[in-house]
Design an enzyme around this catalytic site. Sequence first.
Site, PDB file in Angstrom:
ATOM      1  N   TYR A 144       1.205  -0.983  -0.533  1.00 38.99           N
ATOM      2  CA  TYR A 144      -0.059   0.000  -0.171  1.00 38.99           C
ATOM      3  C   TYR A 144       0.552   1.004   0.156  1.00 38.99           C
ATOM      4  O   TYR A 144       1.878   1.231   1.166  1.00 38.99           O
ATOM      5  CB  TYR A 144      -1.318  -0.263   1.168  1.00 38.99           C
ATOM      6  CG  TYR A 144      -1.656   1.069   1.664  1.00 38.99           C
ATOM      7  CD1 TYR A 144      -2.548   1.450   0.205  1.00 38.99           C
ATOM      8  CD2 TYR A 144      -1.123   2.378   2.712  1.00 38.99           C
ATOM      9  CE1 TYR A 144      -3.852   2.443   0.531  1.00 38.99           C
ATOM     10  CE2 TYR A 144      -1.361   3.459   2.616  1.00 38.99           C
ATOM     11  CZ  TYR A 144      -3.352   3.279   1.526  1.00 38.99           C
ATOM     12  OH  TYR A 144      -3.423   4.489   1.441  1.00 38.99           O
ATOM     13  N   ASP A 239       9.107   2.302  -0.186  1.00 39.58           N
ATOM     14  CA  ASP A 239       8.147   3.314   0.303  1.00 39.58           C
ATOM     15  C   ASP A 239       8.803   2.310   1.554  1.00 39.58           C
ATOM     16  O   ASP A 239       8.279   1.434   1.509  1.00 39.58           O
ATOM     17  CB  ASP A 239       6.909   3.338  -0.367  1.00 39.58           C
ATOM     18  CG  ASP A 239       5.753   3.670   0.616  1.00 39.58           C
ATOM     19  OD1 ASP A 239       6.107   4.057   1.715  1.00 39.58           O
ATOM     20  OD2 ASP A 239       5.019   3.579   0.272  1.00 39.58           O
ATOM     21  N   LYS A 267       5.750   8.968   8.980  1.00 42.67           N
ATOM     22  CA  LYS A 267       5.574   8.280   9.643  1.00 42.67           C
ATOM     23  C   LYS A 267       6.374   9.128  11.055  1.00 42.67           C
ATOM     24  O   LYS A 267       6.241   9.904  12.226  1.00 42.67           O
ATOM     25  CB  LYS A 267       5.509   6.855   9.965  1.00 42.67           C
ATOM     26  CG  LYS A 267       4.080   6.461   9.320  1.00 42.67           C
ATOM     27  CD  LYS A 267       3.837   4.999   9.074  1.00 42.67           C
ATOM     28  CE  LYS A 267       2.265   4.439   8.856  1.00 42.67           C
ATOM     29  NZ  LYS A 267       1.592   5.480   9.076  1.00 42.67           N
TER      30      LYS A 267
END
Length: 430
Positions: A144, A239, A267
């Site tokens: 994702y 990613d 994050k």
Amino acid sequence: MATDLNETLFERARAVIPGGVNSPVRAFKAVGGTPRFVKRAQGAYFWDANDKRYVDYIGSWGPMILGHGHPAVVEAVQKAMLDGFSYGAPTEREIELAEAILALVPSMEMVRLVSSGTEAAMSALRLARGATGRKYIIKFEGCYHGHADALLVKAGSGLATFGHPTSAGVPPEVVQHTLVLEYNNITQLEEAFSLHGHELACLMIEAIAGNMNFVRATPEFAKRCRELCTQHGALLVFDEVMTGFRVGLHGAQGVLGVTPDLTVLGKVIGGGMPLAAFGGPRAIMEQLAPLGPVYQAGTLSGNPVATACGLATLKEVAKPGFFEGLGRRTRSLTDGLRAAAKAEGLPFNADSEGGMFGFFLMDALPQNYATVMTTDNAKFNALFHGLLDRGVYIAPALYEAGFVSAAHSEEDIAATIASAREIFKTLANR
């Protein structure tokens, strides 16, 4: 019977927010029941609307690597807030954070700060296309990369075929240049490059996937991704929104020893504030406006409070021995869970790296999304609610990784393992 304030809040929320949540997985639809509305958090814990305490293995889905409310981070944020929330103009702190990131990620020579992982991945994709002059991209089923249209794709029906939209509102034309492959399938990867290598702008991958629970790219697969991208002139994009400064000081690329062309971060670099980034070699990054033709902008990019939070967090995780200690703590959790399940005769496996972990109710660790999908949902849901009842909060979906922080104590982990064994005992008899 006392009123459950979580239910009361959920009812109010559903009247004004679609599904009652601002991000779908929070709604508990996968596991059933009522979401916990967080009232406050500190260290390894949060308290819900009923003031019940939970050991938190979500940590805001990864950013809270130091635990909630770390004193050095709180101090940095409070000081930054006194100087102003947002300026829409450059600050010295943006440079300091960029320098700190580049010092820890050798594959990056320049970095652009943005506000979310979705924005960073979307921008990296645009940059890859702009820098190569090509349209097509490769992604992998189960990975994702945020909810940008071109990346909301499921696998096609045949080998190395183009994908189909996984969301209403995404026209097929938007994903017609997105090729979806099976994770860790080298044969399929080689076929895709053989067929489309000359028109591929990039290959984007979670090198340690966290959105089909926790699944590693094998070293051979990661190395082949690098080789094929180099051979065909495509950019390799890692990613690392989830893995960056979470699985190790140099991210998944440091763990695997593979150098990507572009890296997407989020994050942990924001320490819990909305902040993300993407970066790579100078020659590629200088294709971005205002230097080059690839446009990207953001009013809140490099926000002064978020950068203060991120800088303070990175300073702590870069201290000697931090990741060694975090890794030991996380392994003690996964080893303990594995032993508890074995003692009860329950199929179970687990893996971890740094402060990130995952587990599966199966005998072997899966290597791709199709295998992950064979997990016993009913048993996972029983485990989730059993832990929740005992004050342990794990991801409310079996396709999500979990996170340990520096604030989790040996007692927290021992109590979690003991709670899990109680539930394993009941699951083994089903």
